[in-house]
Each structure stands twice: as C-alpha cells, then as structure tokens.
Design an enzyme around this catalytic site. Structure first.
Site, mmCIF file in Angstrom:
data_model
loop_
_atom_site.group_PDB
_atom_site.id
_atom_site.type_symbol
_atom_site.label_atom_id
_atom_site.label_comp_id
_atom_site.label_asym_id
_atom_site.label_seq_id
_atom_site.Cartn_x
_atom_site.Cartn_y
_atom_site.Cartn_z
ATOM 1 N N GLU A 1 1.471 55.287 -15.897
ATOM 2 C CA GLU A 1 1.344 54.924 -17.309
ATOM 3 C C GLU A 1 2.190 55.804 -18.231
ATOM 4 O OE1 GLU A 1 0.459 52.205 -17.977
ATOM 5 O OE2 GLU A 1 -0.919 51.570 -16.392
ATOM 6 N N GLU B 1 -7.464 45.850 -12.299
ATOM 7 C CA GLU B 1 -7.354 47.285 -12.536
ATOM 8 C C GLU B 1 -8.477 47.718 -13.477
ATOM 9 O OE1 GLU B 1 -3.628 48.702 -14.136
ATOM 10 O OE2 GLU B 1 -4.230 50.758 -13.881
ATOM 11 N N ALA C 1 -2.354 43.946 -21.669
ATOM 12 C CA ALA C 1 -1.716 43.142 -20.635
ATOM 13 C C ALA C 1 -1.881 43.851 -19.295
ATOM 14 C CB ALA C 1 -0.239 42.955 -20.936
ATOM 15 N N GLU D 1 5.083 46.029 -19.131
ATOM 16 C CA GLU D 1 4.526 45.419 -17.916
ATOM 17 C C GLU D 1 5.632 45.128 -16.908
ATOM 18 O OE1 GLU D 1 1.471 45.816 -17.874
ATOM 19 O OE2 GLU D 1 1.200 46.020 -20.039
HETATM 20 N N1 B3K Z 1 -2.314 48.825 -16.318
HETATM 21 C C1 B3K Z 1 -2.953 48.053 -17.354
HETATM 22 C C2 B3K Z 1 -4.190 48.691 -17.888
HETATM 23 C C3 B3K Z 1 -5.409 48.349 -17.131
HETATM 24 C C4 B3K Z 1 -6.651 48.847 -17.832
HETATM 25 C C5 B3K Z 1 -7.846 48.673 -16.980
HETATM 26 N N2 B3K Z 1 -9.067 49.073 -17.619
HETATM 27 C C6 B3K Z 1 -2.035 47.773 -18.486
HETATM 28 C C7 B3K Z 1 -0.876 48.667 -18.624
HETATM 29 O O1 B3K Z 1 -0.992 49.841 -18.885
HETATM 30 O O2 B3K Z 1 0.218 48.213 -18.453
HETATM 31 ZN ZN ZN Z 2 0.894 50.395 -18.226
#
Ligand code: B3K
Ligand code: ZN
Length: 880
Positions: free
Chosen positions: A321, A122, A263, A299
């Site tokens: 998010e 990601e 993470a 997560e």
């Molecule tokens: N989804 C990832 C974040 C990824 C960042 C990429 N540059 C962690 C999180 O928000 O759970």
């Molecule tokens: Zn996240």
C-alpha cells in the site's frame, strides 16, 4: 478478542497448489464447491500436523479427501475453523458449503450490491466464501466456474482469462475463468449481474494486445470514458517509469454502488466503488475526476506492487500500500501539476495522518500487533507508508530507486514477502546500508525537527543545528533517531539560491541539496557565505516531520514570493496564515476585538494581482489552513475560537480584496462560460481559482455576488461550478435562494446516487448554527440509507470530520449522534462502524468538558452489547 502478533509469524503447514471453485448462485442461497490440491509445506518441518482451514458463516454440506467422503468423526468445525488430520503429504480436499450473499450486509465475502453479486475478500473475506488457508502467503492457481440464471445475470466474471462457457437446463448459464498467476485468496473476485461494458484495448510494450473492459449498470454507461482514459495512461506510465508490463489477455473493472472502501485490486478483475470510477462533466467535480484517475492508477499499479509480488502477512500491508500510493502519487504528479499534487497530499497527511499518529490508535507503518486487521487500512500504512518510500526515492535518486525496484520485482516475482525484503532490494541494488532508516517502519509517531541557525560574518560560515525527537506512542515510550532527509536551499537578499558548500567540501554542489539528519542533534556548516541567508527547509516536504524554525512573518512573506521551491512558497504562506489565525484565536479567547494582520491581506493581494502566476498555485495559496489542521497543531483545540478566527479572516479578506477577487472571478467565469468542460490541469486551475474567489466574495453578503452565484449555478455545464455555487449558497445567509437551489438540485439529480451524496455532503459540512438538526433531518430523506457506505460517509462522516464546530457542540449532542449510529452500524457493517468512530477517539485534543462527553460516548458504545472485533478494538484502545 485475540491479539495477533507479528513476532508469532510461522510459515503455513500446508500449501494449496490448485484451487478449483464452482459457484451456483441462487436468489436465496449460493453453493460453493471447492477442490483444493494441497501438500505439506516442505519449509514447515517434518511430520503431518493437523490441517486447520479458516471458515466463517459457512454451512458445510459435504467434505471429502482424495474422493473419500468424510464423516463427522473425521473433522472438527467451530465458528471460525475446520480441522482435520491428513494421512498423506499430498491430497485433494473437496468441500461444498452453503452461504447467503443475499443477506450479507457487512459487504465482505460474497454479497449483493443492488441486483448484482460481487465480492470483497481483502483482507480476510475469502473465509466467508469457503474453507481455506486464508492468508496471503498461501498462493494458488485458481479456476472458477460461475453458474446463474441467464436472464438476471447475463454477465459472469472472475479472475484471469475466460476459457469456457455454456447454457444449462432451466434458463441458467455458466462461465469458467482461469487465472494462471498464483495468488493469495484475498485477490479472488467474482461478479454476476446485468451489466454493460465499454471496451477498448491496449498494446503493451512487447506488442501484446490486452482487452480492456469497464462494466457498469446500464444507466451509467455514459460515465466510463474518463476511467478508461485513466487506465490506458496508467498502463503506459507503468511501462515507462517502472518497466512493468500487464500480464493477462484481459483487464476488467466493475463499478458497484455498495462498497466499504474505494476499490480493490483483484487480479485482472478490479472491483470499484462507483464513486471512484464513474465521472462525467455534468455529475462529477474536478476533484472527483482526479480521484477516479488516481484510484484507477492505484489499483492497476497493484498488479505488480501487490499481486505479482504480494505480502507475506498482514503486518506487511504497507509493502504494497505505501509503495502503491507512492506510485499513484507520482503518476498523478506527472499527469497534472506536480507541485499542486504535492501540496494536496501534504495538507492531507498533516491534517489526518498526524492526528492518527498523535492519537490512541497510533501504530508504526509496519504494525507489530492487531486485533482486527481491517482496522489497519490506515493513513499511517497508506500515506505515511508512501512518505517512507518517497524518502528512499529522495535518498537514492530516481535512477538508484529504479534499480532497486527492478531488483525487487525480479527477485520476488511470484512471492509473498516483507517490508525488509523491499528495503534489502534497495540496499543491494545501490550498495548502501538502510538499517537505521528502517526505524521508519518500526517506530510510530511524528518526529519533531527543530532547527537553529548561526551565522559567523567574519568566518563567512552559516550553520544549521537540527534536533530531532519523537513523542511517545502506545507501547513505545522511547524512540531512536530517524534518518531524516532534509532538502534545503539558502536564499540571498535577492531571493536567489546560494551555491551550497559544506565545510570540508572542495566546491559548491548546486543551490538545492539533501542533507541526511541521522543524530538526535547534528550541525551542518556551510562555508563561503558572505551575508546571512534565509533558509528554505524541508523543500517538497522531504520528510514527514513537524519542522520548527522561528521564521518572522516578514521572512515568510519573502519566502512566499521568492523560494525556488513551489511547495515551500505555499508552505510559507500556510505558516504565515497559521501565525495570523493563531493570533486571532488568542484575541477571541481573551474576549478582545479581532484584528487581522494586514500583511496576510497584502500577501494575498500580491498573489491575485500577479497575472503571471500559475492559477492553481494562486488558488492553493489563497486557501486558509482548515479547521481540522488548526485543531491538529493545537495542544488543546478551542473549536469555537478556531471557527470564529477563520471565519473572521475569510470575511476580512473577502472585504479587503473585493475588487481583485471580483476581477479574477469574472475573468475566469467568462472563460468557463465559453469553454466546454475538460478535466485537464489548466481548466481545473481556472475553475479552482474562480470558485475560491466566489466563496470569498460571498462573505461580503452583497446582492451582486448572489446574482453571480445564481448565474453560475444555473448556467454552468459541469458539476464543479454547480456544486461550488451550491456550497457557497448553503453557507450564506440567503435563505430563500439556498432552499430553492437545494430543492431544484435534488429534484434534478434525485436518481443519481453519487450526485445525491454530494448534495448531502455540502449540507453536512455547513458550519452555520443548527448543523446537527439539519443532518438529522437529512437522515430522513428518501435518498438516504445507512445500508450504503457512501451515504454514511457523505452525511455522518462529512458532519463529524468536516463540520467541527457543530460536531463538537458543547452539550455533546454531536457525540451522542455519532455514537448512536456507530452502535447501529456495528450490528450490520462493522468495518463502516469502526471507520466512523475515528473522530471520537481524538478526545485528548479537547477541553475537559468535551473530553468527558466524548469518553462517555465511547463507554456507552463499549457497553452497548455484542461488539464486532472492529469496533471493540478501536473503542477499547481509545479508552486505555
Ligand atoms: N487493497 C484494497 C483495500 C482493501 C481494504 C480491506 N478492508 C484497496 C487498495 O488499497 O487498493
Ligand atoms: Zn492499495
């Protein structure tokens, strides 16, 4: 660099139903074979447009379509794409590429952290692994085979369930993993290494057994239990609160040392920065334990809010998010103290996200353009995004909100959707209209809400008039009114909540309620109010706005003691502290002697002497607003005055309240001494108050406090007490004891990188003169390396973000130091370089001299040579 716009979104021309990957890992290269079963997207129209796959830093070795080998004339390759012309609406594409994880310093794609292989895809890292449609709305079923030398890499992991494994010639072995859930490429993960694991299991609500495994390097196997406990609590909580059950047979977490963020929620195989998973009493503080619990939960919760239902495009990032931060915040509130969690989150939001909203990178929760998506993993998308979801929760109530999330998950399971789809589910499940509310997604900036009261004794009415506005932000000069939920109460002279009845209502509806402010100016009139009340506004921080009501200091002291809302008791104390500190700032600027308002001391004394209060709340309320927060609320921040004022207040409080602080300290330390460490709310509260008392006491410079501090440092059984004692020493004038404690600490913990990070941070944050020189010296320490993001954050990040008086020294050397390192980092890890830049982008907050110096450093970075898109975007927008 190209700007990408939300308005240009188009559905993909092709889809990938199946993705079959084979990785051959070697020490000097890796081969990736990809077989993609593809078809024309029926929603994209007629005809067969060219197929354009993403791919970066890939060496193409072979390519075939439906078993026909393609030659150079059949396709075009440039540095970011591979294009070719399909001849049928369905086809299978086979490619082999060579990549170099062993030299990948950007920590994106497939890379090595120490001796292990791992991935971070990601947002757009998968294109550094193979040619692909690397966008979240292309969802595919993945089968992954990993082959590597058995001896170096006994553990081979990928997403989903393990289906086969075996040995090969020449000491190699392989394993195949199958993930039945369709997912976008950003959720792909692979790990290979010499790892140990702690194993446990979880029985889901429909009685399925799930194997839980946390993999770490062997030396960390004793630091995993807290994360495992947190995982099981998270799984249970998501069943109970959201009705969400886990879906694979196995759930794995892997800890890696070199990681750009906290993470990553890869399907069934979460990869964690070791700082967010490893914790035991001797090496991790209470705060670190709580962070592990929160990140493990975050997560895990993504399995539904992010993975089962994912984002259509990266502009929708807050869909997963913001929602998931809200979910993890509620989880932490349920596991610990709800009020304390809210206080911490609001203090963080107001200090940091409000600063982002006021700066050159300000953007809406759903941005409408970007150059580099990595720059948009921001406090606005995460933290403000969570506040937006919280407001929906406040407006709908817990039950209505749950109906909304049930509908959302049911309607969109297996899909890639938008923030509008989320809001629509909330609307449909509750039969309401949230169209005006959606401005929170599209308008940037922090709204201002000022409140005026009017009491009519004869009519027994009390009116509150709300006026909202929102400052201009880049690209958005004018803003429309927001829907602002204002939770409030009215206190009578005895401090009780009055029954609340609005004009036109037949009867009172409790003593606490939520008003929806929807107009630029709006008045609410309460009837049946015999005496003029004191309003308690925005309880629980019910909206992310800057509230302005002209409270007197005496009124704030009254609220501190009586408000039925715990958050607002704390908030009243903060506002009182802010008023008092700002008065000291003025005195300092006018060259007057500093005089602390005795009322603050009295309020703190009351807190310390009341044994019935929750210790965690007392500790929160004794904490003065940070220098960073005082900076954020200033028009032009006077760094030196703010530092001097706050230090003066701390000293005065430490002296004036020496006895009650000492009594609290000794009582709590005595319990800590006799009690084994537990990372539980009441233990944490006791230690937090103990340590804040110690830091005030040390302001006195008395020998008996030094002795107490050294006793705690040497005799405690946990990192919370040890690190607090060390921090207090580091910020003191006891040079010999300080040097001795630092040396002994480093000698004892030199082999534990996470503990050494704390050792660096404590020193980087020390506001005594000479901070920059100390940090420069620490960069030469053998435990420091710019290649490890945690080290960069611990030393450079802590200095620039937490040591404001040293970072902003008037000769600009702090700025030069930061810029030098941004330039260095840009060359090998653009994401970390870009993150570290943030303090320089805040130049508008400072005086003309500092503005000049900060801008000069931004210009120097811009002119320094080949910039990554990450650094270019932040620097150029900051100078615009
Ligand atoms: N989804 C990832 C974040 C990824 C960042 C990429 N540059 C962690 C999180 O928000 O759970
Ligand atoms: Zn996240």
């Amino acid at each position: 660099p190209k700007v990408i716009y939300l308005k240009d979104y188009q559905v993909p021309d092709y889809l990938i139903d199946e993705t079959n990957l084979t990785f051959e890992l070697y020490e000097d290269h890796t081969l990736v074979h990809a077989q993609l079963v593809m078809r024309r997207n029926p929603e994209a129209g007629a005809g067969l447009p060219p197929l354009v796959l993403d791919g970066q830093q890939l060496e193409l070795l072979s390519l075939s379509m439906d078993d026909r080998e393609l030659g150079a004339a059949d396709y075009q390759v440039d540095d970011s794409h591979l294009s070719l012309q399909p001849v049928a609406p369905t086809f299978t594409l086979d490619s082999t590429v060579r990549i170099h994880p062993e030299t990948n310093t950007a920590l994106e794609g497939l890379y090595k952290s120490g001796k292990m292989f791992c991935t971070q895809c990601e947002a757009e890292g998968f294109r550094k692994i193979t040619y692909y449609l690397d966008r979240p709305d292309v969802m595919s079923a993945f089968t992954t085979t990993v082959s590597a030398e058995q001896h170096r890499y006994p553990v081979l992991l990928s997403n989903g369930n393990p289906v086969a494994s075996g040995s090969e010639e020449g000491g190699r072995h392989w394993a195949t993993w199958e993930d039945p859930f369709k997912k976008p490429a950003y959720l792909f993960a692979l790990v290979a290494g010499d790892l140990w694991c702690v194993e446990d299991s979880f029985t889901t609500m429909s009685q399925r057994e799930v194997a839980l495994r946390i993999y770490v390097e062997p030396e960390n196997i004793d630091k995993v239990q807290h994360a495992m406990d947190s995982l099981k609590k998270s799984m249970r909580w998501d069943e109970e609160v959201y009705g969400r059950e886990y879906d694979l047979d196995i759930f794995m977490i892997v800890a890696v040392n070199d990681f750009n963020m906290g993470a990553m929620e890869n399907k069934g195989l979460n990869i964690f920065n070791s700082s967010c998973v490893l914790a035991k009493a001797e090496t991790a503080t209470d705060a670190a334990h709580q962070r592990v619990e929160a990140v493990v939960a975050h997560e895990y919760f993504h399995n539904w809010s992010g993975n089962r239902v994912t984002c259509r495009d990266w502009f929708q990032l807050s869909l997963k998010e913001g929602f998931t931060v809200f979910r993890d915040a509620e989880f932490s509130a349920d596991m610990n103290s709800r009020t304390v969690k809210r206080i911490e989150d609001v203090a963080f939001l107001r200090t940091n996200q409000f600063a982002e909203d006021a700066g050159p990178m300000a953007h809406p929760v759903r941005p409408d353009s970007f150059i580099e998506i990595s720059n948009f993993y921001t406090l606005t998308v995460y933290e403000k995004g969570s506040e937006v979801v919280r407001m929906i929760h406040t407006l709908l109530g817990a039950e209505g909100f749950r109906k909304g999330t049930d509908l959302y998950f049911e309607r969109h399971d297996g899909q890639a959707v938008t923030c509008d789809d989320f809001v629509k589910a909330m609307e449909d499940a509750n039969g309401i209209d949230l169209s005006q509310f959606k401005r929170w997604y599209s308008q940037a900036g922090t709204p201002r809400l000022s409140v005026e009261e009017a009491f009519d004794a004869a009519a027994q009415t009390y009116s509150l008039t709300f006026r909202q506005s929102c400052p201009a932000t880049p690209g958005q000069a004018e803003k429309q009114p927001f829907v602002i939920p204002v939770e409030l109460g009215l206190l009578d002279a005895a401090g009780r909540d009055l029954p609340l009845r609005l004009a036109g209502e037949a009867e009172a509806q409790g003593g606490n309620r939520v008003l929806s402010v929807t107009e630029a100016e709006q008045t609410f009139t309460f009837v049946g109010i015999a005496e003029k009340p004191l309003p308690s506004l925005l309880r629980g921080f019910s909206a992310p706005v800057k509230l302005n009501f002209p409270y007197s200091r005496d009124q704030l002291m009254f609220l501190m003691q009586h408000d039925s809302d715990g958050f607002n008791r704390w908030e009243a104390g903060q506002q009182l502290s802010v008023q008092v500190l700002q008065e000291l700032v003025g005195q300092y600027q006018r060259g007057e002697a500093l005089v602390l308002d005795q009322r603050l001391v009295d309020a703190f004394r009351t807190l310390l002497e009341d044994a019935t209060l929750d210790q965690a709340m007392v500790a929160e309320m004794l904490s003065l607003p940070s220098e960073a927060y005082l900076t954020e609320i200033s028009d032009v921040a006077d760094v030196d005055a703010i530092h001097a004022a706050r230090e003066f207040a701390r000293q005065s409080i430490g002296q004036a309240l020496f006895q009650p602080l000492l009594a609290r300290y000794q009582a709590n330390r005595a319990i800590s001494r006799d009690t084994a460490y537990k990372a539980e709310a009441d233990h944490i509260a006791r230690r937090t108050l103990q340590n804040i008392a110690l830091s005030y006491l040390m302001q006195s410079g008395r020998g008996e406090v030094l002795d107490a501090c050294l006793e705690q440092f040497d005799a405690c059984d946990n990192m919370t007490e040890r690190l607090s004692a060390l921090a207090v020493l580091v910020n003191s004038g006891f040079e010999r004891e300080k040097a001795d404690a630092l040396a002994r600490f480093a000698e004892y913990f030199k082999d534990d990188p996470l503990v050494m990070d704390q050792w660096f941070s404590v020193q980087a944050g020390c506001g005594l003169p000479g901070g920059l020189e100390r940090v420069k010296a620490l960069m030469e320490h053998p435990a420091f390396t710019l290649k490890n993001p945690n080290k960069v954050r611990a030393l450079i990040g802590a200095f620039a973000n937490q040591n404001l008086v040293n970072f902003h020294r008037a000769d600009g050397e702090g700025y030069r130091f930061l810029a030098d390192h941004v330039i260095t980092l840009n060359a090998f890890n653009p994401q970390i370089a870009s993150r570290q830049l943030a303090p320089l982008t805040r130049w508008r907050k400072y005086d003309a001299g500092r503005q000049q110096l900060m801008k000069a450093e931004l210009e120097r970075i811009l002119a320094s040579g080949e910039l990554s898109s990450d650094v270019f975007e932040v620097v150029s927008k900051s100078l615009a």
